[in-house]
Design an enzyme around this catalytic site. Sequence first.
Site, PDB file in Angstrom:
ATOM      1  N   ASP A  90     -15.498 -12.986 -14.535  1.00  0.00           N
ATOM      2  CA  ASP A  90     -14.748 -11.891 -15.147  1.00  0.00           C
ATOM      3  C   ASP A  90     -14.362 -12.195 -16.587  1.00  0.00           C
ATOM      4  O   ASP A  90     -13.549 -13.080 -16.837  1.00  0.00           O
ATOM      5  CB  ASP A  90     -13.498 -11.641 -14.295  1.00  0.00           C
ATOM      6  CG  ASP A  90     -12.562 -10.637 -14.923  1.00  0.00           C
ATOM      7  OD1 ASP A  90     -13.050  -9.690 -15.566  1.00  0.00           O
ATOM      8  OD2 ASP A  90     -11.337 -10.808 -14.780  1.00  0.00           O
ATOM      9  N   SER A  93     -10.294 -11.662 -17.774  1.00  0.00           N
ATOM     10  CA  SER A  93      -9.172 -12.553 -17.464  1.00  0.00           C
ATOM     11  C   SER A  93      -9.612 -13.981 -17.760  1.00  0.00           C
ATOM     12  O   SER A  93     -10.778 -14.223 -18.076  1.00  0.00           O
ATOM     13  CB  SER A  93      -8.736 -12.404 -15.995  1.00  0.00           C
ATOM     14  OG  SER A  93      -9.750 -12.857 -15.109  1.00  0.00           O
ATOM     15  N   ASN A  95      -8.171 -16.936 -15.842  1.00  0.00           N
ATOM     16  CA  ASN A  95      -7.775 -17.895 -14.820  1.00  0.00           C
ATOM     17  C   ASN A  95      -8.734 -17.867 -13.635  1.00  0.00           C
ATOM     18  O   ASN A  95      -9.355 -16.849 -13.351  1.00  0.00           O
ATOM     19  CB  ASN A  95      -6.354 -17.588 -14.325  1.00  0.00           C
ATOM     20  CG  ASN A  95      -5.324 -17.713 -15.425  1.00  0.00           C
ATOM     21  OD1 ASN A  95      -5.189 -18.758 -16.040  1.00  0.00           O
ATOM     22  ND2 ASN A  95      -4.605 -16.635 -15.678  1.00  0.00           N
ATOM     23  N   TRP A  97      -8.852 -18.325  -9.528  1.00  0.00           N
ATOM     24  CA  TRP A  97      -8.029 -18.388  -8.325  1.00  0.00           C
ATOM     25  C   TRP A  97      -8.864 -17.999  -7.109  1.00  0.00           C
ATOM     26  O   TRP A  97      -9.805 -17.219  -7.200  1.00  0.00           O
ATOM     27  CB  TRP A  97      -6.782 -17.512  -8.426  1.00  0.00           C
ATOM     28  CG  TRP A  97      -7.035 -16.035  -8.399  1.00  0.00           C
ATOM     29  CD1 TRP A  97      -7.289 -15.216  -9.460  1.00  0.00           C
ATOM     30  CD2 TRP A  97      -7.045 -15.197  -7.233  1.00  0.00           C
ATOM     31  NE1 TRP A  97      -7.466 -13.925  -9.045  1.00  0.00           N
ATOM     32  CE2 TRP A  97      -7.315 -13.875  -7.679  1.00  0.00           C
ATOM     33  CE3 TRP A  97      -6.845 -15.429  -5.874  1.00  0.00           C
ATOM     34  CZ2 TRP A  97      -7.394 -12.795  -6.802  1.00  0.00           C
ATOM     35  CZ3 TRP A  97      -6.939 -14.349  -4.988  1.00  0.00           C
ATOM     36  CH2 TRP A  97      -7.194 -13.054  -5.460  1.00  0.00           C
ATOM     37  N   TYR A 133      -0.712  -6.396  -9.768  1.00  0.00           N
ATOM     38  CA  TYR A 133      -1.634  -5.277  -9.623  1.00  0.00           C
ATOM     39  C   TYR A 133      -0.849  -3.985  -9.484  1.00  0.00           C
ATOM     40  O   TYR A 133       0.354  -4.005  -9.183  1.00  0.00           O
ATOM     41  CB  TYR A 133      -2.530  -5.460  -8.389  1.00  0.00           C
ATOM     42  CG  TYR A 133      -3.333  -6.728  -8.409  1.00  0.00           C
ATOM     43  CD1 TYR A 133      -4.569  -6.781  -9.029  1.00  0.00           C
ATOM     44  CD2 TYR A 133      -2.845  -7.882  -7.822  1.00  0.00           C
ATOM     45  CE1 TYR A 133      -5.306  -7.948  -9.061  1.00  0.00           C
ATOM     46  CE2 TYR A 133      -3.570  -9.056  -7.846  1.00  0.00           C
ATOM     47  CZ  TYR A 133      -4.800  -9.089  -8.467  1.00  0.00           C
ATOM     48  OH  TYR A 133      -5.511 -10.251  -8.497  1.00  0.00           O
ATOM     49  N   ASP A 276     -15.699  -5.962 -20.449  1.00  0.00           N
ATOM     50  CA  ASP A 276     -15.054  -6.524 -19.264  1.00  0.00           C
ATOM     51  C   ASP A 276     -15.993  -6.480 -18.066  1.00  0.00           C
ATOM     52  O   ASP A 276     -16.212  -5.425 -17.473  1.00  0.00           O
ATOM     53  CB  ASP A 276     -13.775  -5.737 -18.973  1.00  0.00           C
ATOM     54  CG  ASP A 276     -12.945  -6.348 -17.863  1.00  0.00           C
ATOM     55  OD1 ASP A 276     -13.412  -7.308 -17.224  1.00  0.00           O
ATOM     56  OD2 ASP A 276     -11.820  -5.866 -17.633  1.00  0.00           O
TER      57      ASP A 276
END
Length: 387
Positions: A90, A93, A95, A97, A133, A276
């Site tokens: 992605d 973003s 990070n 996880w 979110y 994106d």
Amino acid sequence: MWGLALALLCLPLGEGMLRIPLRRGRSVQEVMREKGLPEGFLNNLRGDPGRKYQLGGAVAYEPLLNHLDTFYFGEIGIGTPPQNFLVIFDTGSANLWVPSTYCQSPACGDHARFNHSLSSTFLGTDVSYTLSYGFGDVAVVLGCDTVTIQNIILRNQEFGLSLDEPSRPFYYLGFDGILGMAYPGVAISGFPTFLQNLLQQDQLSKPLFSFYFSRNPTYNYGGEVILGGVDLQLFSGEVLWAPVVQELYWKISIEGFSIGLSVTGWCSRGCHGIVDTGTFLLTIPGQFLPALLQALGAEQSDYGFLVDCSSVPEMPTLYFAIGGAWLPLPPAAYVLQNDSICTVGVESTYVSSASGQPLWILGNLFLRQYYSIFDTANNRVGFATAA
């Protein structure tokens, strides 16, 4: 910021370059309808996709609002020995996880979960943060471990282990977690990002990566991420370069927008577009949406913005002025067909850029038309017609 200089050469894959196949998952709508859930259930999950670009303290706004339609993901391993996860690569973003055994919610239980006790290289921390979110929050605690992607082995990579995930929509998603590829400025402070580690640990021949999304994706092949280079066979023509205007996300300038041959004045004072790969739809500034839908003859319904499938070949091509050229997006690209239902693959955001420019999000619908190259050293994004 990235610590390396680059004289970009369009090189075929070779040493220091890694090809990661992407799978195309079923849409959340498809899964939910198979389970007999009402359309209103889906509508409750909608939100403003631009919200994830608003930074604030310890809250990291991550993508997922647009994954109600479809998504692309690839496989990574975390730990020693590796525990495998399907993640979205992605660019919206920064990070990494994944679900963990700390999390006991149904959403986590239905996915692969990282078990830190099974990894001999895991190091825990007491740092936690929240992924926010439109339909709920995901609590995450940070850890460090080895991340494996085919022949790449990254030591001491920071990642988030989920503590709790809301069932809607995570329970219905075909991927496990997210691997962010944006700039370090939007990552958790004090920990190197995935891209920073790739460069610092000399895992790439060139400090760039590229994406190819198939126009006819399947679960087994939806496209490719190429770390460290580009593949000349996946695009044609010259590469058009657009400089990054803010080194947080892959944000570029959009100088104009045209519906067919009718040039709108929507970007006469400049617009911004975030490239994106974690967003599926084409997201347009909310103030422009009614006029666009009227020009396309689309009507709002529970399924989205409906158009007559027989009229799609006659619908206008959309054009984006980027880097001094007009990039076309034909109706076959921006209209989605599911059985006999055709919808325009757009949604709106009422969030503008920090400097006030109307904000667009160029998601997978746009990127299926254009092979995209993310040049981290020269802070620019390249577009070429996808094969």
